[in-house]
Design a protein around this motif. Structure first.
Motif, short mmCIF file in Angstrom:
data_model
loop_
_atom_site.label_atom_id
_atom_site.label_comp_id
_atom_site.label_asym_id
_atom_site.label_seq_id
_atom_site.Cartn_x
_atom_site.Cartn_y
_atom_site.Cartn_z
N LYS A 1 -32.42 57.42 -9.94
CA LYS A 1 -31.13 56.74 -9.84
C LYS A 1 -31.27 55.27 -10.22
CE LYS A 1 -29.25 59.76 -6.25
NZ LYS A 1 -28.75 59.85 -4.87
N ASN A 2 -32.42 54.68 -9.93
CA ASN A 2 -32.64 53.29 -10.29
C ASN A 2 -32.69 53.09 -11.81
OD1 ASN A 2 -32.86 52.82 -7.55
ND2 ASN A 2 -35.09 52.89 -7.55
N LEU A 3 -32.95 54.18 -12.52
CA LEU A 3 -32.99 54.10 -13.98
C LEU A 3 -31.65 53.69 -14.56
CD1 LEU A 3 -35.15 57.23 -14.88
CD2 LEU A 3 -35.87 54.85 -14.76
N LYS A 4 -30.58 53.94 -13.82
CA LYS A 4 -29.26 53.50 -14.29
C LYS A 4 -29.20 51.98 -14.41
CE LYS A 4 -26.89 57.46 -12.25
NZ LYS A 4 -25.91 57.92 -11.24
N ILE A 5 -29.83 51.31 -13.46
CA ILE A 5 -29.89 49.85 -13.52
C ILE A 5 -30.70 49.42 -14.73
CG2 ILE A 5 -30.78 47.78 -12.37
CD1 ILE A 5 -30.03 49.05 -9.71
N TYR A 6 -31.85 50.07 -14.95
CA TYR A 6 -32.65 49.75 -16.13
C TYR A 6 -31.85 50.01 -17.41
CZ TYR A 6 -36.96 49.48 -13.32
OH TYR A 6 -37.93 49.12 -12.43
N PHE A 7 -31.12 51.10 -17.44
CA PHE A 7 -30.34 51.44 -18.63
C PHE A 7 -29.35 50.34 -18.97
CE2 PHE A 7 -26.46 53.34 -20.45
CZ PHE A 7 -26.99 53.81 -21.64
N LEU A 8 -28.60 49.86 -17.97
CA LEU A 8 -27.64 48.79 -18.23
C LEU A 8 -28.34 47.49 -18.60
CD1 LEU A 8 -24.88 49.30 -15.50
CD2 LEU A 8 -24.71 49.68 -17.95
N PHE A 9 -29.50 47.26 -18.00
CA PHE A 9 -30.31 46.08 -18.32
C PHE A 9 -30.73 46.12 -19.79
CE2 PHE A 9 -34.70 44.01 -17.68
CZ PHE A 9 -34.21 42.75 -17.96
N LEU B 1 -29.36 47.94 -22.14
CA LEU B 1 -28.15 47.95 -22.96
C LEU B 1 -27.62 46.54 -23.18
CD1 LEU B 1 -26.55 50.26 -24.26
CD2 LEU B 1 -24.97 50.15 -22.33
N SER B 2 -27.74 45.68 -22.18
CA SER B 2 -27.25 44.30 -22.33
C SER B 2 -28.00 43.58 -23.45
CB SER B 2 -27.39 43.54 -21.01
OG SER B 2 -28.75 43.38 -20.63
N ALA C 1 -20.10 35.87 -31.16
CA ALA C 1 -20.92 34.66 -31.28
C ALA C 1 -20.84 33.82 -30.01
CB ALA C 1 -20.47 33.84 -32.48
N TYR C 2 -19.63 33.69 -29.47
CA TYR C 2 -19.45 32.91 -28.25
C TYR C 2 -20.21 33.56 -27.09
CZ TYR C 2 -17.27 30.56 -24.31
OH TYR C 2 -17.07 29.86 -23.15
N LEU C 3 -20.18 34.90 -27.04
CA LEU C 3 -20.80 35.60 -25.93
C LEU C 3 -22.32 35.55 -26.01
CD1 LEU C 3 -19.98 37.31 -23.46
CD2 LEU C 3 -20.15 39.33 -24.92
N TYR C 4 -22.89 35.70 -27.20
CA TYR C 4 -24.33 35.87 -27.31
C TYR C 4 -25.05 34.72 -28.02
CZ TYR C 4 -23.70 40.63 -25.65
OH TYR C 4 -23.40 41.73 -24.88
N MET D 1 -26.51 39.70 -17.03
CA MET D 1 -26.00 38.61 -17.86
C MET D 1 -27.12 37.79 -18.49
SD MET D 1 -22.71 37.28 -15.63
CE MET D 1 -22.30 36.05 -16.87
N SER D 2 -28.37 38.21 -18.29
CA SER D 2 -29.51 37.42 -18.78
C SER D 2 -29.53 37.21 -20.29
CB SER D 2 -30.82 38.03 -18.30
OG SER D 2 -30.96 39.37 -18.72
N PRO D 3 -29.04 38.13 -21.14
CA PRO D 3 -29.02 37.82 -22.58
C PRO D 3 -28.01 36.74 -22.93
CG PRO D 3 -28.79 40.18 -22.16
CD PRO D 3 -28.57 39.49 -20.87
N ILE D 4 -27.08 36.47 -22.03
CA ILE D 4 -26.00 35.51 -22.31
C ILE D 4 -26.33 34.13 -21.77
CG2 ILE D 4 -23.54 35.02 -21.92
CD1 ILE D 4 -23.16 38.08 -21.57
N LEU D 5 -26.63 34.04 -20.48
CA LEU D 5 -26.94 32.78 -19.81
C LEU D 5 -27.38 33.09 -18.38
CD1 LEU D 5 -23.70 30.85 -18.70
CD2 LEU D 5 -23.85 33.33 -18.89
#
Length: 425
Positions: free
Chosen positions: A8-16, A18-19, A280-283, A388-392
């Protein structure tokens, strides 16, 4: 059992993951690149960051899961759920009107010239009235409203669901409109992702139909928010008497990027420009992260800079961290980039390990105990930071701190007025 819980924790990794995948796809789609295009450096800090977080969060969970008591948890409906729903519905609405009164009648901001023009007028004002501060606090409950709406959807009546959605829109979108900004929408979107993730971690949820009442309404709201974002971009162009193509070039330059050589030779549609400008603004934190590798004078601090440290600096409780290199334009820098900017590769390694340990504790909380206010607040904080780490650095957005504070305020409301505590899941 523990293996199932770890899956179940893999879902967190997946979104991580994916970001970061979205961040890289955006860099590929945008017809621009960093003014110092060093993909090898970008890959190195991002890989270190992701790898160390995954390894150390997994280690923490695996080591401590051997000793922890496993709960077969279902969604736990808090006592006084209806009272909390009513509070989370009307607080953002009252907060919005408090802020509206502060902006128009106390600060004299004119919105007739457009939201972006009003935004810059607001940024030039100083101080904060009772209505402005109270409004900010009350509006923050709309983000908790998102969490409650998703977690307890099956336990909220159809009528109250609609009221809660109405309150959420007043808080999130209304606040964004008053600010002429977009960061509120990003924070709300991430909260929605986290809420679904937490809900999906439990057996009691019917995964075939998550929030199955009128999915069309959610889709409609999403489209409306996209239109709002495009409106803000167009408003910026109108404010500078510029077309969208010129705005994109100027905006990219301000975000430490440069358009491709063939940019002017191609005929892009306005819709395409709106999309790539938004990306561009987001990333663009990926661009500034690359620029940081060329700097020799790295003033200020991004890793530990937040609204809280700003207040501590203002009242001279701590020594000022100093102006940051990119702060003159308000440009983002990704979290791995912030770690490198402040402490080099050693900082990327050590701070990624620390964040990995923090994520491992999130796994332990999610799988081994009932979760009250302060554990939930910790979980939300850590998941916001990694998603949000890829953003800021998420905590660098001033309103993020209001969201975290709203957990404590709701806890106090329940203790003082409802004589009970909230157990979220």
């Amino acid at each position: 059992m523990k293996k199932i819980l770890f899956c179940k924790n893999l879902k967190i990794y997946f979104l991580f993951f994916l970001s970061f995948i979205f961040a890289y796809l955006s860099l590929w789609i945008i017809p621009a690149k960093s003014i110092h295009n060093d993909i090898l450096f970008l890959n190195s800090i991002n890989f270190l960051f992701i790898f160390l977080i995954v390894v150390f969060s997994s280690l923490i969970y695996l080591v401590f899961s051997k000793r922890m008591r496993i709960y077969n948890k279902n969604i736990i409906v808090p006592k006084n759920l209806n009272k909390n729903i009513i509070f989370l519905t009307y607080s953002p609405i009252v907060g919005f009107f408090f802020m509206l009164y502060d902006r128009i009648y106390l600060r004299g901001i004119d919105y007739s010239s457009g939201l972006r023009a009003a935004r810059y007028t607001w940024l030039d004002t100083t101080g904060g009235s009772f209505f402005g501060i109270s409004g900010n606090l009350l509006v923050s409950f709309s983000y908790l409203g998102i969490l409650f709406l998703v977690l307890y959807n099956r336990h909220i009546s159809f009528y109250k669901k609609w009221l809660l959605i109405f309150g959420i829109l007043f808080g999130v979108l209304g606040h964004a409109i008053l600010n002429g900004g977009r960061s509120n929408l990003l924070l709300a979107f991430v909260m929605l992702l986290i809420a679904f993730l937490l809900k999906n971690n439990h057996k009691s949820i019917n995964n075939k139909n998550i929030i199955n009442f009128n999915n069309f309404i959610y889709f409609t709201i999403f489209i409306f928010l996209i239109i709002y974002i495009f409106y803000i971009i167009q408003s910026s162009a109108n404010l500078g008497n510029s077309d969208l193509k010129n705005l994109f070039e100027l905006g990219v330059s301000a975000m430490y990027g440069e358009v491709n050589k063939d940019f002017h030779a191609k005929d892009y549609s306005n819709l395409y420009i709106l999309i790539v400008y938004s990306l561009a603004y987001l990333y663009h934190g990926q661009w500034t992260a690359q620029v940081s590798s060329t700097l020799t004078n790295l003033d200020g601090n991004y890793t530990f800079s937040s609204a809280i440290t700003y207040m501590l600096e203002k009242y001279r409780i701590i020594t000022p961290l100093g102006e940051k290199y990119f702060s003159d334009t308000g440009a983002f820098i990704s979290l791995p980039g912030a770690f490198y900017y402040d402490y080099g590769y050693l900082g990327v390694v050590l701070l990624s390990i620390l964040l990995g340990i923090m994520l491992g504790i999130v796994f332990i909380f999610l799988n081994s105990s009932k979760i009250g206010t302060f554990k939930m607040m910790y979980i939300i904080f850590v998941l916001y930071v990694i998603f949000m780490s890829p953003i800021l650095p998420a905590y660098g957005l001033s309103y993020f701190n209001f969201i975290i504070l709203s957990f404590i305020l709701l806890y106090l409301v329940n203790i003082i007025f409802y004589k009970s505590r909230i157990i979220y899941i």
